[in-house]
Motif scaffolding. Structure first.
Motif, mmCIF file in Angstrom:
data_model
loop_
_atom_site.group_PDB
_atom_site.id
_atom_site.type_symbol
_atom_site.label_atom_id
_atom_site.label_comp_id
_atom_site.label_asym_id
_atom_site.label_seq_id
_atom_site.Cartn_x
_atom_site.Cartn_y
_atom_site.Cartn_z
ATOM 1 N N GLU A 93 0.827 -1.202 0.000
ATOM 2 C CA GLU A 93 0.000 0.000 0.000
ATOM 3 C C GLU A 93 0.865 1.257 0.000
ATOM 4 O OE1 GLU A 93 -2.532 -0.242 3.390
ATOM 5 O OE2 GLU A 93 -4.062 -1.387 2.347
ATOM 6 N N ASN A 94 1.882 1.277 0.851
ATOM 7 C CA ASN A 94 2.757 2.449 0.927
ATOM 8 C C ASN A 94 3.517 2.662 -0.378
ATOM 9 O OD1 ASN A 94 1.941 3.032 3.521
ATOM 10 N ND2 ASN A 94 3.626 1.919 4.469
ATOM 11 N N GLN A 95 3.967 1.576 -1.009
ATOM 12 C CA GLN A 95 4.640 1.704 -2.297
ATOM 13 C C GLN A 95 3.692 2.257 -3.355
ATOM 14 O OE1 GLN A 95 7.962 1.616 -1.426
ATOM 15 N NE2 GLN A 95 8.160 0.759 -3.449
ATOM 16 N N SER A 96 2.440 1.814 -3.347
ATOM 17 C CA SER A 96 1.485 2.317 -4.338
ATOM 18 C C SER A 96 1.211 3.804 -4.113
ATOM 19 C CB SER A 96 0.195 1.513 -4.291
ATOM 20 O OG SER A 96 -0.518 1.746 -3.094
ATOM 21 N N TYR A 97 1.127 4.230 -2.839
ATOM 22 C CA TYR A 97 0.955 5.651 -2.561
ATOM 23 C C TYR A 97 2.160 6.448 -3.026
ATOM 24 C CZ TYR A 97 -2.867 4.157 0.487
ATOM 25 O OH TYR A 97 -4.000 3.591 0.986
ATOM 26 N N LYS A 98 3.350 5.871 -2.866
ATOM 27 C CA LYS A 98 4.575 6.541 -3.310
ATOM 28 C C LYS A 98 4.535 6.774 -4.815
ATOM 29 C CE LYS A 98 9.403 5.560 -4.080
ATOM 30 N NZ LYS A 98 10.439 4.558 -4.017
ATOM 31 N N TYR A 99 4.202 5.710 -5.576
ATOM 32 C CA TYR A 99 4.160 5.857 -7.029
ATOM 33 C C TYR A 99 3.060 6.830 -7.458
ATOM 34 C CZ TYR A 99 7.346 1.894 -7.200
ATOM 35 O OH TYR A 99 8.417 1.071 -7.033
ATOM 36 N N GLY A 100 1.933 6.776 -6.811
ATOM 37 C CA GLY A 100 0.865 7.719 -7.124
ATOM 38 C C GLY A 100 1.273 9.154 -6.834
ATOM 39 N N TYR A 101 1.965 9.368 -5.719
ATOM 40 C CA TYR A 101 2.434 10.707 -5.354
ATOM 41 C C TYR A 101 3.438 11.218 -6.371
ATOM 42 C CZ TYR A 101 4.712 14.349 -2.596
ATOM 43 O OH TYR A 101 5.253 15.526 -2.174
ATOM 44 N N ILE A 102 4.339 10.349 -6.825
ATOM 45 C CA ILE A 102 5.339 10.756 -7.811
ATOM 46 C C ILE A 102 4.662 11.137 -9.129
ATOM 47 C CG2 ILE A 102 7.219 9.884 -9.266
ATOM 48 C CD1 ILE A 102 8.189 8.325 -6.795
ATOM 49 N N ILE A 103 3.719 10.332 -9.586
ATOM 50 C CA ILE A 103 3.014 10.635 -10.832
ATOM 51 C C ILE A 103 2.239 11.939 -10.705
ATOM 52 C CG2 ILE A 103 1.099 9.877 -12.311
ATOM 53 C CD1 ILE A 103 2.121 7.007 -11.871
ATOM 54 N N LEU A 104 1.569 12.132 -9.587
ATOM 55 C CA LEU A 104 0.816 13.357 -9.375
ATOM 56 C C LEU A 104 1.721 14.580 -9.350
ATOM 57 C CD1 LEU A 104 -2.029 14.454 -8.786
ATOM 58 C CD2 LEU A 104 -1.516 14.181 -6.369
ATOM 59 N N THR A 105 2.855 14.479 -8.662
ATOM 60 C CA THR A 105 3.776 15.606 -8.568
ATOM 61 C C THR A 105 4.355 15.966 -9.929
ATOM 62 O OG1 THR A 105 4.325 15.003 -6.303
ATOM 63 C CG2 THR A 105 5.853 16.453 -7.433
ATOM 64 N N PHE A 106 4.801 14.971 -10.688
ATOM 65 C CA PHE A 106 5.345 15.275 -12.006
ATOM 66 C C PHE A 106 4.259 15.748 -12.965
ATOM 67 C CE2 PHE A 106 9.090 12.966 -10.536
ATOM 68 C CZ PHE A 106 10.083 13.829 -11.005
ATOM 69 N N GLY A 107 3.044 15.276 -12.817
ATOM 70 C CA GLY A 107 1.941 15.799 -13.617
ATOM 71 C C GLY A 107 1.692 17.271 -13.333
ATOM 72 N N ILE A 108 1.752 17.652 -12.073
ATOM 73 C CA ILE A 108 1.577 19.062 -11.716
ATOM 74 C C ILE A 108 2.735 19.887 -12.259
ATOM 75 C CG2 ILE A 108 1.519 20.685 -9.785
ATOM 76 C CD1 ILE A 108 -0.097 18.629 -8.224
ATOM 77 N N LEU A 109 3.963 19.355 -12.193
ATOM 78 C CA LEU A 109 5.110 20.081 -12.737
ATOM 79 C C LEU A 109 4.989 20.279 -14.242
ATOM 80 C CD1 LEU A 109 8.047 18.543 -10.684
ATOM 81 C CD2 LEU A 109 7.162 20.872 -10.537
ATOM 82 N N ILE A 110 4.492 19.274 -14.958
ATOM 83 C CA ILE A 110 4.269 19.429 -16.401
ATOM 84 C C ILE A 110 3.187 20.473 -16.655
ATOM 85 C CG2 ILE A 110 3.382 18.226 -18.448
ATOM 86 C CD1 ILE A 110 4.882 15.725 -17.372
ATOM 87 N N ASN A 111 2.153 20.473 -15.819
ATOM 88 C CA ASN A 111 1.109 21.488 -15.925
ATOM 89 C C ASN A 111 1.682 22.884 -15.671
ATOM 90 O OD1 ASN A 111 -1.281 22.870 -16.036
ATOM 91 N ND2 ASN A 111 -2.296 21.681 -14.446
ATOM 92 N N ILE A 112 2.600 22.996 -14.711
ATOM 93 C CA ILE A 112 3.249 24.284 -14.435
ATOM 94 C C ILE A 112 4.022 24.760 -15.659
ATOM 95 C CG2 ILE A 112 5.154 25.324 -13.130
ATOM 96 C CD1 ILE A 112 4.176 23.708 -10.703
ATOM 97 N N ILE A 113 4.780 23.865 -16.278
ATOM 98 C CA ILE A 113 5.548 24.231 -17.470
ATOM 99 C C ILE A 113 4.619 24.681 -18.583
ATOM 100 C CG2 ILE A 113 7.033 23.300 -19.298
ATOM 101 C CD1 ILE A 113 8.258 21.475 -17.105
ATOM 102 N N TYR A 114 3.539 23.956 -18.799
ATOM 103 C CA TYR A 114 2.583 24.317 -19.853
ATOM 104 C C TYR A 114 1.952 25.681 -19.575
ATOM 105 C CZ TYR A 114 -1.431 24.185 -22.951
ATOM 106 O OH TYR A 114 -2.353 24.498 -23.910
ATOM 107 N N ARG A 115 1.498 25.873 -18.344
ATOM 108 C CA ARG A 115 0.865 27.153 -18.005
ATOM 109 C C ARG A 115 1.838 28.312 -18.110
ATOM 110 N NH1 ARG A 115 -2.481 26.422 -12.515
ATOM 111 N NH2 ARG A 115 -2.327 28.674 -12.603
#
Length: 99
Positions: free
Chosen positions: A16-38
């Motif tokens: 469970e903790n590993q899955s939360y880690k991967y989800g957090y990483i994907i979410l964070t990099f998705g937000i960073l890509i959104n920041i670059i686009y904006r």
């Protein structure tokens, strides 16, 4: 005697903790890509999204600190990370400004 079936053990918690880690990483990099686009395409200020990333990192760090899981070298690692990040940020800013 009835035996109680354990539905959650250490392995389950670890997965469970590993899955939360991967989800957090994907979410964070998705937000960073959104920041670059904006920033580059829409010329918007992305400070609200940077605030979300910073706040989530701060919450996890404070939680880990309260539970005393840091090693003795964590301050050194954090300071080096901040310095390295600042050098890269200044380099990128100067490069973009010169274009």
């Amino acid at each position: 005697m009835l035996t109680k079936n354990n539905e959650k053990d250490e392995r389950t918690t670890f997965i469970e903790n590993q899955s939360y880690k991967y989800g957090y990483i994907i979410l964070t990099f998705g937000i960073l890509i959104n920041i670059i686009y904006r920033s580059f395409r829409l010329n918007e200020a992305p400070w609200d999204l940077f605030g979300l990333i910073f706040l989530s990192g701060l919450v996890t760090t404070v939680y880990q600190y309260k539970h005393k899981i840091f090693t003795k070298n964590w301050i050194k690692s954090i300071v080096l990370l901040v310095l390295f990040s600042a050098i890269i940020a200044v380099t990128i800013a100067l490069f973009i400004q010169s274009i």
